[in-house]
Design a protein around this motif. Structure first.
Motif, PDB file in Angstrom:
ATOM      1  N   GLY A  59       0.768  -1.239   0.000  1.00 30.66           N
ATOM      2  CA  GLY A  59       0.000   0.000   0.000  1.00 30.66           C
ATOM      3  C   GLY A  59       0.796   1.283   0.000  1.00 30.66           C
ATOM      4  N   VAL A  60       2.087   1.211  -0.341  1.00 29.88           N
ATOM      5  CA  VAL A  60       2.915   2.420  -0.380  1.00 29.88           C
ATOM      6  C   VAL A  60       2.564   3.252  -1.611  1.00 29.88           C
ATOM      7  CG1 VAL A  60       5.278   3.261  -0.678  1.00 29.88           C
ATOM      8  CG2 VAL A  60       4.794   1.408   0.926  1.00 29.88           C
ATOM      9  N   GLY A  61       2.345   4.547  -1.405  1.00 28.85           N
ATOM     10  CA  GLY A  61       1.956   5.407  -2.518  1.00 28.85           C
ATOM     11  C   GLY A  61       3.120   6.022  -3.254  1.00 28.85           C
ATOM     12  N   ARG A  62       4.248   6.186  -2.579  1.00 28.29           N
ATOM     13  CA  ARG A  62       5.418   6.817  -3.207  1.00 28.29           C
ATOM     14  C   ARG A  62       6.685   6.223  -2.615  1.00 28.29           C
ATOM     15  NH1 ARG A  62       5.137  13.017  -2.822  1.00 28.29           N
ATOM     16  NH2 ARG A  62       3.701  12.713  -4.568  1.00 28.29           N
ATOM     17  N   ILE A  63       7.669   5.972  -3.466  1.00 26.26           N
ATOM     18  CA  ILE A  63       8.955   5.426  -3.030  1.00 26.26           C
ATOM     19  C   ILE A  63      10.048   6.446  -3.324  1.00 26.26           C
ATOM     20  CG2 ILE A  63      10.650   3.581  -3.301  1.00 26.26           C
ATOM     21  CD1 ILE A  63       8.369   1.789  -4.288  1.00 26.26           C
ATOM     22  N   HIS A  64      10.782   6.811  -2.301  1.00 26.50           N
ATOM     23  CA  HIS A  64      11.935   7.697  -2.461  1.00 26.50           C
ATOM     24  C   HIS A  64      13.183   6.821  -2.549  1.00 26.50           C
ATOM     25  CE1 HIS A  64       9.648  11.383  -1.414  1.00 26.50           C
ATOM     26  NE2 HIS A  64       8.949  10.545  -0.658  1.00 26.50           N
ATOM     27  N   HIS A  65      13.826   6.856  -3.694  1.00 27.12           N
ATOM     28  CA  HIS A  65      15.014   6.041  -3.919  1.00 27.12           C
ATOM     29  C   HIS A  65      16.241   6.927  -3.772  1.00 27.12           C
ATOM     30  CE1 HIS A  65      17.640   3.466  -6.824  1.00 27.12           C
ATOM     31  NE2 HIS A  65      17.891   3.208  -5.559  1.00 27.12           N
ATOM     32  N   LEU A  66      17.002   6.736  -2.702  1.00 27.08           N
ATOM     33  CA  LEU A  66      18.186   7.534  -2.432  1.00 27.08           C
ATOM     34  C   LEU A  66      19.420   6.739  -2.838  1.00 27.08           C
ATOM     35  CD1 LEU A  66      15.966   7.977   0.024  1.00 27.08           C
ATOM     36  CD2 LEU A  66      17.648   9.660   0.747  1.00 27.08           C
ATOM     37  N   GLU A  67      20.157   7.256  -3.777  1.00 27.91           N
ATOM     38  CA  GLU A  67      21.310   6.522  -4.295  1.00 27.91           C
ATOM     39  C   GLU A  67      22.409   7.488  -4.693  1.00 27.91           C
ATOM     40  OE1 GLU A  67      21.849   2.554  -7.004  1.00 27.91           O
ATOM     41  OE2 GLU A  67      20.588   4.135  -7.822  1.00 27.91           O
ATOM     42  N   SER A  68      23.585   7.279  -4.117  1.00 29.66           N
ATOM     43  CA  SER A  68      24.770   8.045  -4.488  1.00 29.66           C
ATOM     44  C   SER A  68      25.991   7.261  -4.039  1.00 29.66           C
ATOM     45  CB  SER A  68      24.768   9.432  -3.837  1.00 29.66           C
ATOM     46  OG  SER A  68      25.091   9.348  -2.465  1.00 29.66           O
ATOM     47  N   GLU A  69      27.134   7.623  -4.560  1.00 27.09           N
ATOM     48  CA  GLU A  69      28.369   6.920  -4.207  1.00 27.09           C
ATOM     49  C   GLU A  69      28.652   7.024  -2.716  1.00 27.09           C
ATOM     50  OE1 GLU A  69      33.143   7.031  -5.358  1.00 27.09           O
ATOM     51  OE2 GLU A  69      31.666   8.054  -6.634  1.00 27.09           O
ATOM     52  N   ASP A  70      28.308   8.157  -2.108  1.00 29.49           N
ATOM     53  CA  ASP A  70      28.575   8.354  -0.683  1.00 29.49           C
ATOM     54  C   ASP A  70      27.688   7.490   0.205  1.00 29.49           C
ATOM     55  OD1 ASP A  70      30.569  10.210  -1.126  1.00 29.49           O
ATOM     56  OD2 ASP A  70      29.219  11.928  -1.028  1.00 29.49           O
ATOM     57  N   LEU A  71      26.588   6.998  -0.334  1.00 28.18           N
ATOM     58  CA  LEU A  71      25.662   6.198   0.462  1.00 28.18           C
ATOM     59  C   LEU A  71      25.805   4.701   0.227  1.00 28.18           C
ATOM     60  CD1 LEU A  71      22.396   8.333   0.098  1.00 28.18           C
ATOM     61  CD2 LEU A  71      24.102   8.427   1.927  1.00 28.18           C
ATOM     62  N   GLU A  72      26.757   4.303  -0.601  1.00 26.39           N
ATOM     63  CA  GLU A  72      26.929   2.878  -0.899  1.00 26.39           C
ATOM     64  C   GLU A  72      27.308   2.087   0.340  1.00 26.39           C
ATOM     65  OE1 GLU A  72      29.653   2.440  -4.093  1.00 26.39           O
ATOM     66  OE2 GLU A  72      28.293   3.269  -5.616  1.00 26.39           O
ATOM     67  N   ALA A  73      28.191   2.644   1.167  1.00 26.08           N
ATOM     68  CA  ALA A  73      28.562   2.008   2.431  1.00 26.08           C
ATOM     69  C   ALA A  73      27.729   2.630   3.547  1.00 26.08           C
ATOM     70  CB  ALA A  73      30.047   2.203   2.711  1.00 26.08           C
ATOM     71  N   TYR A  74      27.317   1.803   4.497  1.00 30.78           N
ATOM     72  CA  TYR A  74      26.468   2.309   5.574  1.00 30.78           C
ATOM     73  C   TYR A  74      27.214   3.304   6.443  1.00 30.78           C
ATOM     74  CZ  TYR A  74      23.720   2.587   9.832  1.00 30.78           C
ATOM     75  OH  TYR A  74      23.003   3.052  10.905  1.00 30.78           O
ATOM     76  N   SER A  75      26.607   4.468   6.636  1.00 31.43           N
ATOM     77  CA  SER A  75      27.108   5.491   7.536  1.00 31.43           C
ATOM     78  C   SER A  75      25.894   6.092   8.229  1.00 31.43           C
ATOM     79  CB  SER A  75      27.866   6.588   6.774  1.00 31.43           C
ATOM     80  OG  SER A  75      28.058   7.729   7.599  1.00 31.43           O
ATOM     81  N   ALA A  76      25.803   5.934   9.533  1.00 30.97           N
ATOM     82  CA  ALA A  76      24.626   6.403  10.258  1.00 30.97           C
ATOM     83  C   ALA A  76      24.399   7.893  10.050  1.00 30.97           C
ATOM     84  CB  ALA A  76      24.783   6.089  11.748  1.00 30.97           C
ATOM     85  N   SER A  77      25.457   8.683  10.109  1.00 28.67           N
ATOM     86  CA  SER A  77      25.311  10.133   9.957  1.00 28.67           C
ATOM     87  C   SER A  77      24.833  10.500   8.558  1.00 28.67           C
ATOM     88  CB  SER A  77      26.640  10.827  10.252  1.00 28.67           C
ATOM     89  OG  SER A  77      27.035  10.622  11.593  1.00 28.67           O
ATOM     90  N   ALA A  78      25.484   9.918   7.535  1.00 26.04           N
ATOM     91  CA  ALA A  78      25.139  10.254   6.151  1.00 26.04           C
ATOM     92  C   ALA A  78      23.743   9.758   5.788  1.00 26.04           C
ATOM     93  CB  ALA A  78      26.179   9.660   5.203  1.00 26.04           C
ATOM     94  N   TRP A  79      23.418   8.547   6.178  1.00 20.52           N
ATOM     95  CA  TRP A  79      22.099   7.990   5.850  1.00 20.52           C
ATOM     96  C   TRP A  79      20.996   8.758   6.581  1.00 20.52           C
ATOM     97  CZ3 TRP A  79      21.259   2.166   4.717  1.00 20.52           C
ATOM     98  CH2 TRP A  79      22.224   1.718   3.793  1.00 20.52           C
ATOM     99  N   ALA A  80      21.232   9.088   7.851  1.00 21.84           N
ATOM    100  CA  ALA A  80      20.217   9.816   8.613  1.00 21.84           C
ATOM    101  C   ALA A  80      19.960  11.193   8.008  1.00 21.84           C
ATOM    102  CB  ALA A  80      20.655   9.950  10.077  1.00 21.84           C
ATOM    103  N   GLN A  81      21.023  11.883   7.603  1.00 21.86           N
ATOM    104  CA  GLN A  81      20.838  13.203   7.005  1.00 21.86           C
ATOM    105  C   GLN A  81      20.090  13.097   5.682  1.00 21.86           C
ATOM    106  OE1 GLN A  81      21.616  16.243   8.444  1.00 21.86           O
ATOM    107  NE2 GLN A  81      20.272  16.884   6.762  1.00 21.86           N
ATOM    108  N   ALA A  82      20.363  12.055   4.910  1.00 29.74           N
ATOM    109  CA  ALA A  82      19.644  11.853   3.649  1.00 29.74           C
ATOM    110  C   ALA A  82      18.151  11.656   3.906  1.00 29.74           C
ATOM    111  CB  ALA A  82      20.225  10.649   2.907  1.00 29.74           C
ATOM    112  N   LEU A  83      17.818  10.954   4.971  1.00 29.06           N
ATOM    113  CA  LEU A  83      16.413  10.758   5.322  1.00 29.06           C
ATOM    114  C   LEU A  83      15.788  12.059   5.823  1.00 29.06           C
ATOM    115  CD1 LEU A  83      16.652   7.311   7.157  1.00 29.06           C
ATOM    116  CD2 LEU A  83      15.645   7.736   4.917  1.00 29.06           C
ATOM    117  N   VAL A  84      16.528  12.806   6.629  1.00 27.99           N
ATOM    118  CA  VAL A  84      16.025  14.081   7.148  1.00 27.99           C
ATOM    119  C   VAL A  84      15.731  15.043   6.003  1.00 27.99           C
ATOM    120  CG1 VAL A  84      16.688  16.143   8.445  1.00 27.99           C
ATOM    121  CG2 VAL A  84      17.078  13.869   9.424  1.00 27.99           C
TER     122      VAL A  84
END
Length: 322
Positions: A59-84
């Motif tokens: 039932g998801v109406g929209r998918i936000h696909h976040l993709e960049s070279e900086d996000l390929e490896a997990y980083s809590a700070s970088a991933w959290a800011q991308a979500l914010v």
């Protein structure tokens, strides 16, 4: 609007706990968003067709696909800011209560200046209900502010599909600040010996605790596991004594399971263990102590020596099967 961080596994499928979180958000949309708007998902990294179809079925109406070279490896700070950066100004930002979900929502709460509620199990007009003390107690609370940040406790609900949507997919390529990349995962090692999939997916689990007596006391229990076509789960004290591998441990520091039936043999019922079995549909306890927590919490209890009781059960099964 409610935005859910969705985790995917190595095959590109939506993780079970994320499917639970999406279902929770959809079925509680009125309580999580003042306007009762639909749910949207955020996926960091690869977005497969399979995941897209799964989210549509949820039932998801929209998918936000976040993709960049900086996000390929997990980083809590970088991933959290991308979500914010894509989070709504008002509404809800949430994730499942996995280690990664917990970490990201904590970072997001700090960056947005909002409060966070962890391990939420219900939401209504009176606020949120979350589990505390390893799931042995519940706390009612409300979050002030325009944006609610929270995590959903594992197995707080069962994933349920609905009328399929045709989700709009929005692609984002966020720019990441250098300071947000100072800490990130550089290598991941998988130990196949710690695979717990058989335990977490089993419909029948036989638990064994200190009551088995010794490293050689699992004979009857293992035979019952074989009869049921299930899996063996053990308490923390059993792994601590070196009797069984950690991959079989059930509890707060082991696996959380949701079988149709859990048969606890010689397990007293410590808080940490009870937190791991709260998703079991039927709980059967076999114990010599009728005052133990496990017996008191069980749907059915047999007071007696586990070796005698389980041995008798195995014998009856063998007789009936000829």
């Amino acid at each position: 609007m409610t935005l859910i961080f969705v985790e995917t596994d190595d095959t590109g499928q939506v993780a079970l706990t994320s499917a639970e979180a999406v279902t929770f958000a959809r079925t509680n949309a009125g309580a999580l968003s003042e306007e009762g708007l639909g749910v949207e998902a955020a996926v960091i990294g690869a977005l497969t067709e399979a995941a897209t179809q799964q989210l549509a079925a949820l039932g998801v109406g929209r998918i936000h696909h976040l993709e960049s070279e900086d996000l390929e490896a997990y980083s809590a700070s970088a991933w959290a800011q991308a979500l914010v950066d894509i989070a709504p100004e008002s509404g809800t930002l949430l994730a499942s209560g996995t280690p990664r979900g917990m970490e990201l929502m904590a970072h997001a709460a700090v960056r947005t200046g909002e409060r966070m509620a962890a391990n939420v199990v219900a939401a209504d007009d009176e606020g949120l209900l979350r589990q505390v003390l390893g799931g042995t107690a519940f706390e009612r609370l409300t979050l002030d502010g325009d944006l609610q940040v929270l995590t959903i406790a594992g197995h707080a609900c069962t994933p349920e599909e609905t009328t399929p949507t045709t989700p709009e997919v929005l692609t984002h390529s966020p720019e990441t600040a250098a300071e947000d990349l100072r800490t990130r995962v550089v290598r991941t090692e998988v130990e196949t010996a710690d695979d717990t999939s058989g335990l977490t997916q089993a419909r029948a689990v036989v638990g064994a605790g200190r009551g088995v007596g010794s490293e050689n006391g699992f004979g009857e229990v293992l035979e019952l596991v074989d009869h049921l076509g299930g899996a063996l789960g053990v308490s923390r004290v059993v792994t601590g004594l070196g009797w069984r591998p950690h991959s079989e441990q059930v509890g707060q520091t082991g696996s959380r399971i949701t079988p149709d039936v859990y048969i606890a043999c010689g397990i007293s019922g410590a808080i940490q263990h009870m937190a791991g079995i709260e998703g079991a549909k039927t709980l059967i306890a076999i114990n010599t102590d009728e005052e133990s927590t496990m017996v008191q919490r069980a749907d059915y209890a047999i007071i007696g020596d586990l070796h005698e009781v389980v041995g008798a059960v195995n014998e009856e099964i063998r007789n009936r099967r000829g």
